[in-house]
Design a protein around this motif. Structure first.
Motif, PDB file in Angstrom:
ATOM      1  N   ARG A  59     -56.643 -23.761 -20.726  1.00 54.07           N
ATOM      2  CA  ARG A  59     -56.628 -25.199 -20.384  1.00 54.07           C
ATOM      3  C   ARG A  59     -56.024 -25.474 -19.009  1.00 54.07           C
ATOM      4  N   THR A  60     -55.190 -24.553 -18.532  1.00 54.92           N
ATOM      5  CA  THR A  60     -54.598 -24.704 -17.191  1.00 54.92           C
ATOM      6  C   THR A  60     -55.630 -24.499 -16.093  1.00 54.92           C
ATOM      7  N   PHE A  64     -58.493 -15.575 -18.239  1.00 53.99           N
ATOM      8  CA  PHE A  64     -57.884 -14.413 -18.887  1.00 53.99           C
ATOM      9  C   PHE A  64     -59.011 -13.388 -19.005  1.00 53.99           C
ATOM     10  N   LEU A  65     -58.897 -12.298 -18.253  1.00 52.25           N
ATOM     11  CA  LEU A  65     -59.961 -11.276 -18.245  1.00 52.25           C
ATOM     12  C   LEU A  65     -59.500 -10.088 -19.082  1.00 52.25           C
ATOM     13  N   HIS A  66     -60.116  -9.959 -20.233  1.00 53.80           N
ATOM     14  CA  HIS A  66     -59.754  -8.887 -21.170  1.00 53.80           C
ATOM     15  C   HIS A  66     -60.619  -7.669 -20.876  1.00 53.80           C
ATOM     16  N   SER A  67     -59.956  -6.542 -20.577  1.00 56.67           N
ATOM     17  CA  SER A  67     -60.659  -5.286 -20.303  1.00 56.67           C
ATOM     18  C   SER A  67     -61.695  -5.447 -19.186  1.00 56.67           C
ATOM     19  N   PRO A  68     -61.222  -5.746 -17.959  1.00 57.77           N
ATOM     20  CA  PRO A  68     -62.176  -5.975 -16.859  1.00 57.77           C
ATOM     21  C   PRO A  68     -63.126  -4.797 -16.656  1.00 57.77           C
ATOM     22  N   ILE A  69     -64.408  -5.138 -16.477  1.00 54.03           N
ATOM     23  CA  ILE A  69     -65.418  -4.112 -16.156  1.00 54.03           C
ATOM     24  C   ILE A  69     -65.339  -3.827 -14.661  1.00 54.03           C
ATOM     25  N   TYR A  87     -55.176 -13.577 -15.251  1.00 51.80           N
ATOM     26  CA  TYR A  87     -54.625 -12.495 -16.069  1.00 51.80           C
ATOM     27  C   TYR A  87     -55.657 -11.372 -16.197  1.00 51.80           C
ATOM     28  N   LEU A  88     -55.215 -10.159 -15.880  1.00 51.22           N
ATOM     29  CA  LEU A  88     -56.063  -8.968 -15.988  1.00 51.22           C
ATOM     30  C   LEU A  88     -55.438  -8.091 -17.064  1.00 51.22           C
ATOM     31  N   GLN A 140     -45.654 -16.940 -23.559  1.00 52.60           N
ATOM     32  CA  GLN A 140     -45.739 -18.404 -23.551  1.00 52.60           C
ATOM     33  C   GLN A 140     -46.934 -18.916 -22.725  1.00 52.60           C
ATOM     34  N   GLU A 141     -47.353 -18.150 -21.695  1.00 48.63           N
ATOM     35  CA  GLU A 141     -48.449 -18.619 -20.821  1.00 48.63           C
ATOM     36  C   GLU A 141     -49.756 -18.856 -21.588  1.00 48.63           C
ATOM     37  N   TRP A 142     -49.981 -18.080 -22.646  1.00 46.74           N
ATOM     38  CA  TRP A 142     -51.245 -18.299 -23.366  1.00 46.74           C
ATOM     39  C   TRP A 142     -51.076 -18.451 -24.885  1.00 46.74           C
ATOM     40  N   SER A 143     -49.833 -18.471 -25.358  1.00 45.31           N
ATOM     41  CA  SER A 143     -49.651 -18.444 -26.818  1.00 45.31           C
ATOM     42  C   SER A 143     -50.207 -19.680 -27.535  1.00 45.31           C
TER      43      SER A 143
END
Ligand SMILES: [Fe+2]
Length: 257
Positions: A59-60, A64-69, A87-88, A140-143
């Motif tokens: 929302r900010t 959030f990039l989970h497991s970047p290719i 976030y990487l 806290q940044e994404w919880s």
């Protein structure tokens, strides 16, 4: 029926189109990547496999990039048009190889390390720095938007994530659901023998013994995942589960409870 096509020659195929954002639900999508190759003792094996990145739009406005290719400039431009690449995430010790490329392109991004990944990267001389360690609880940044927990699995242990608003569970290697038709021999036969193939998918075989050896921790983590009541599951390898997530989790994890 896999057995009937087992000996048919196949060319490995990707989840086309690659390197483009594909929405899955509100504020969450995937990007399928090019082939990666398994390496053992520094030797690249002729085993191409597909991999996938998950992108959550917070929302900010942060992404959030989970497991970047593998880094791709056009993809980076597309993502920048959606939000700030912030976030990487390395979810386990085996998914981190491209975080260095993305963080050099976006030096303000916060690189987040799964337990043990830094040691593994150093041992393999992969150039990556981590600014933050990930643990079993969401920072806290994404919880508010993403929950997380740690699935025990020895060196295959993984931090798994749950995007609350879309009820999406984000897994890396915990469940593998390879589409055999996308593989060539002899890997197709080898995958078939492991049982980790579409449509059933299975817990990654390397995690099974560690899950049993740490039963109390495993049970707590699995119960937490079940309590999230996810509706779909994104996987890093193979076909995702678009629905019936709860039944799939019950089936795959029941033996470890
Ligand atoms: Fe993997």
């Amino acid at each position: 029926m896999p057995g009937t096509t087992m000996l048919t020659p196949h060319v490995p195929s990707l989840y086309d189109p690659i390197n483009v954002y594909k929405p899955v639900a509100a504020d969450i999508g995937i990007v399928d990547g090019p082939f990666e190759y398994l390496t053992m003792i520094g030797v690249r094996l002729p085993l191409p496999f597909t991999t996938r990145m998950t992108v959550v739009h917070l929302r900010t406005g942060d992404l959030f990039l989970h497991s970047p290719i593998a880094f791709d400039a056009a993809l980076a431009t597309q993502l920048q048009s959606m939000g700030t690449i912030r976030y990487l995430i390395s979810p386990n010790q085996f998914h981190y190889a491209h975080i260095g490329e993305w963080s050099r392109a976006f030096p303000d991004a916060i690189t987040c390390a799964s337990p043990g990944v830094l040691r593994r990267a150093r041992a393999r001389r992969i150039d990556v720095q981590f600014k933050r360690d990930l643990g079993p609880n969401a920072p806290q940044e994404w919880s508010d938007e993403i929950d997380q927990t740690a699935i025990p699995g020895g060196i295959f242990g993984e931090i798994v994530f749950f995007h609350k608003v879309s009820k999406t569970l984000i897994l890396t290697d915990t469940i593998i659901n390879i589409e055999l038709d996308k593989m060539s021999q002899p890997w197709r036969l080898a995958t078939w023998l492991t049982g980790m193939y579409y449509p059933r998918g299975q817990i990654f075989f390397g995690m099974r013994l560690p899950l049993l050896l740490q039963r109390k921790k495993s049970r707590a983590a699995i119960e937490r995942v079940l309590a999230w009541k996810p509706e779909r599951i994104i996987l890093s390898h193979g076909r995702c589960f678009e629905s019936n997530a709860n039944a799939i989790l019950q089936r795959t994890f029941n033996w470890a409870l």
